[in-house]
Design a protein around this motif. Structure first.
Motif, PDB file in Angstrom:
ATOM      1  N   PRO A  89      17.924   4.763   4.784  1.00  0.00           N
ATOM      2  CA  PRO A  89      18.270   2.953   4.544  1.00  0.00           C
ATOM      3  C   PRO A  89      17.505   2.499   5.997  1.00  0.00           C
ATOM      4  CG  PRO A  89      19.994   4.947   4.353  1.00  0.00           C
ATOM      5  CD  PRO A  89      19.346   5.202   5.044  1.00  0.00           C
ATOM      6  N   LEU A  90      17.649   3.104   7.312  1.00  0.00           N
ATOM      7  CA  LEU A  90      17.079   1.928   7.968  1.00  0.00           C
ATOM      8  C   LEU A  90      15.547   1.453   7.696  1.00  0.00           C
ATOM      9  CD1 LEU A  90      17.348   0.524  10.806  1.00  0.00           C
ATOM     10  CD2 LEU A  90      17.057   2.590  12.345  1.00  0.00           C
ATOM     11  N   ARG A 144      10.453   2.566  -9.861  1.00  0.00           N
ATOM     12  CA  ARG A 144       9.211   3.033 -10.072  1.00  0.00           C
ATOM     13  C   ARG A 144       9.151   4.804  -9.233  1.00  0.00           C
ATOM     14  NH1 ARG A 144       4.485  -0.948  -8.159  1.00  0.00           N
ATOM     15  NH2 ARG A 144       5.639  -0.789  -6.190  1.00  0.00           N
ATOM     16  N   GLY A 145       8.429   5.281  -9.926  1.00  0.00           N
ATOM     17  CA  GLY A 145       8.258   6.313  -9.721  1.00  0.00           C
ATOM     18  C   GLY A 145       8.907   7.797  -9.637  1.00  0.00           C
ATOM     19  N   ILE A 196      12.169  -2.574  -0.579  1.00  0.00           N
ATOM     20  CA  ILE A 196      12.340  -2.023  -1.024  1.00  0.00           C
ATOM     21  C   ILE A 196      11.566  -1.042  -1.821  1.00  0.00           C
ATOM     22  CG2 ILE A 196      14.709  -2.671  -1.840  1.00  0.00           C
ATOM     23  CD1 ILE A 196      13.641  -3.648  -4.668  1.00  0.00           C
ATOM     24  N   GLY A 197       9.837  -2.152  -1.380  1.00  0.00           N
ATOM     25  CA  GLY A 197       8.569  -1.122  -1.835  1.00  0.00           C
ATOM     26  C   GLY A 197       7.896   0.078  -1.234  1.00  0.00           C
ATOM     27  N   ILE A 198       6.490  -0.084  -1.336  1.00  0.00           N
ATOM     28  CA  ILE A 198       6.165   1.553  -0.817  1.00  0.00           C
ATOM     29  C   ILE A 198       5.994   1.676   0.746  1.00  0.00           C
ATOM     30  CG2 ILE A 198       3.940   0.690  -1.329  1.00  0.00           C
ATOM     31  CD1 ILE A 198       3.436   3.506  -2.416  1.00  0.00           C
ATOM     32  N   GLY A 203      13.355   8.832  -1.268  1.00  0.00           N
ATOM     33  CA  GLY A 203      12.920   6.794  -1.199  1.00  0.00           C
ATOM     34  C   GLY A 203      13.459   6.301  -1.964  1.00  0.00           C
ATOM     35  N   GLU A 204      12.997   7.323  -3.253  1.00  0.00           N
ATOM     36  CA  GLU A 204      12.851   6.051  -4.530  1.00  0.00           C
ATOM     37  C   GLU A 204      14.490   6.475  -5.238  1.00  0.00           C
ATOM     38  OE1 GLU A 204       7.994   7.559  -5.549  1.00  0.00           O
ATOM     39  OE2 GLU A 204      10.160   8.851  -6.927  1.00  0.00           O
ATOM     40  N   PHE A 205      15.249   7.643  -5.082  1.00  0.00           N
ATOM     41  CA  PHE A 205      16.474   7.985  -5.050  1.00  0.00           C
ATOM     42  C   PHE A 205      16.674   6.648  -5.107  1.00  0.00           C
ATOM     43  CE2 PHE A 205      16.381  12.742  -5.880  1.00  0.00           C
ATOM     44  CZ  PHE A 205      16.102  12.484  -6.989  1.00  0.00           C
TER      45      PHE A 205
END
Length: 279
Positions: free
Chosen positions: A139-140, A231-232, A147-149, A224-226
């Motif tokens: 989250p940090l 995407r992902g 929220i990107g890559i 991170g994608e969760f």
């Protein structure tokens, strides 16, 4: 050798010629390897057959789906390009995180392994950060990088960093001091010492850290994608589970398992090539 009749006979133990015992041993090892590979395939076939049989007979298919349904979903994703689109995002985040974390982990681990003073100064701080749950940092990172890559790369890199750092540090510390002293006595400089003694000795430790960190790099990107992504493969799994689509959820897990195994297999081949001198 030459017999009494003057006829030359090849010596069984002549240099460069494999003995009959060695050839028989090699043939036995080849047969053993073939048997083990056949058993490996058989285990997978039996597992898939039992899964297909148990679905809707022993266990409700809503909870476990079936190999046929999962395979059908994978084929659908392959046909419409969904898999390549989402997998490319996950692989990019995993690869960048793995490279970044490995590079920083190796550099700092090597520096602290070679310097007692640096190790004394930074050890408590690195230990304190290492004790933090890495997933709790996600989250940090999302707050910092969006929220990107970038946030997925950061989570993956942090996880990989500590695995590679600890193995590199231990590998450098584990170098036999007798070898170091002997090399210096023979007039080797610092660069020769690093190239001929320290790096080869620590290479096995480093590759162990790299192999262990591969699945964790993938885990970091997927987590991170969760948490925040559109995407992902992690996004596909999260979306499928939210819609109670068990087949799609298992399909995403299969993709992650295959990717992790493939990357790990590539690292093993690279390790055998780099450490071929150990044979």
């Amino acid at each position: 050798m030459t017999t009494r009749a003057g006829v030359y006979e090849a010596d069984e133990f002549a240099p460069g010629r494999p003995s009959a015992a060695a050839a028989a041993h090699a043939a036995a090892e080849a047969r053993r390897h073939q048997v083990l590979m056949a058993l490996r395939v058989l285990v997978g076939v039996v597992f898939l057959a039992f899964w297909e049989f148990a679905s809707d007979r022993l266990i409700d298919a809503f909870f476990v789906s079936s190999p046929v349904a999962v395979g059908g979903r994978l084929w659908q994703w392959l046909s419409d390009g969904t898999l390549f689109y989402h997998l490319s995002f996950t692989l990019t985040a995993t690869g960048l995180g793995f490279l970044l974390g490995s590079l920083i982990g190796f550099t700092i681990g090597f520096a602290l392994g070679r310097s007692n003073d640096l190790a004394t100064i930074f050890d408590p701080y690195i230990t304190a950060i290492y004790c933090l749950p890495k997933i709790a940092l996600a989250p940090l990172f999302i707050m910092w990088f969006g929220i990107g890559i970038e946030s997925k790369v950061a989570v993956s890199a942090v996880i990989v960093f500590f695995l590679v750092f600890l193995n590199t540090y231990a590998g450098v510390r584990d170098v036999n001091p007798v070898h170091i002293h002997a090399t210096r006595i023979m007039g080797a400089g610092e660069w020769q010492l690093l190239r001929k003694v320290i790096l080869p000795s620590a290479a096995a430790w480093v590759f162990t850290g790299l192999k262990v960190s591969v699945p964790y790099a993938l885990i970091g990107a997927v987590v991170g994608e969760f948490m925040s992504s559109n995407r992902g493969v992690g996004f596909l799994i999260a979306q499928s589970s939210a819609m109670f689509d068990t087949a799609s959820t298992f399909a995403g897990l299969v993709v992650l398992a295959v990717v992790g195994a493939a990357i790990n297999g590539g690292l093993k081949r690279l390790e055998r090539h780099v450490l071929r001198w150990r044979a």
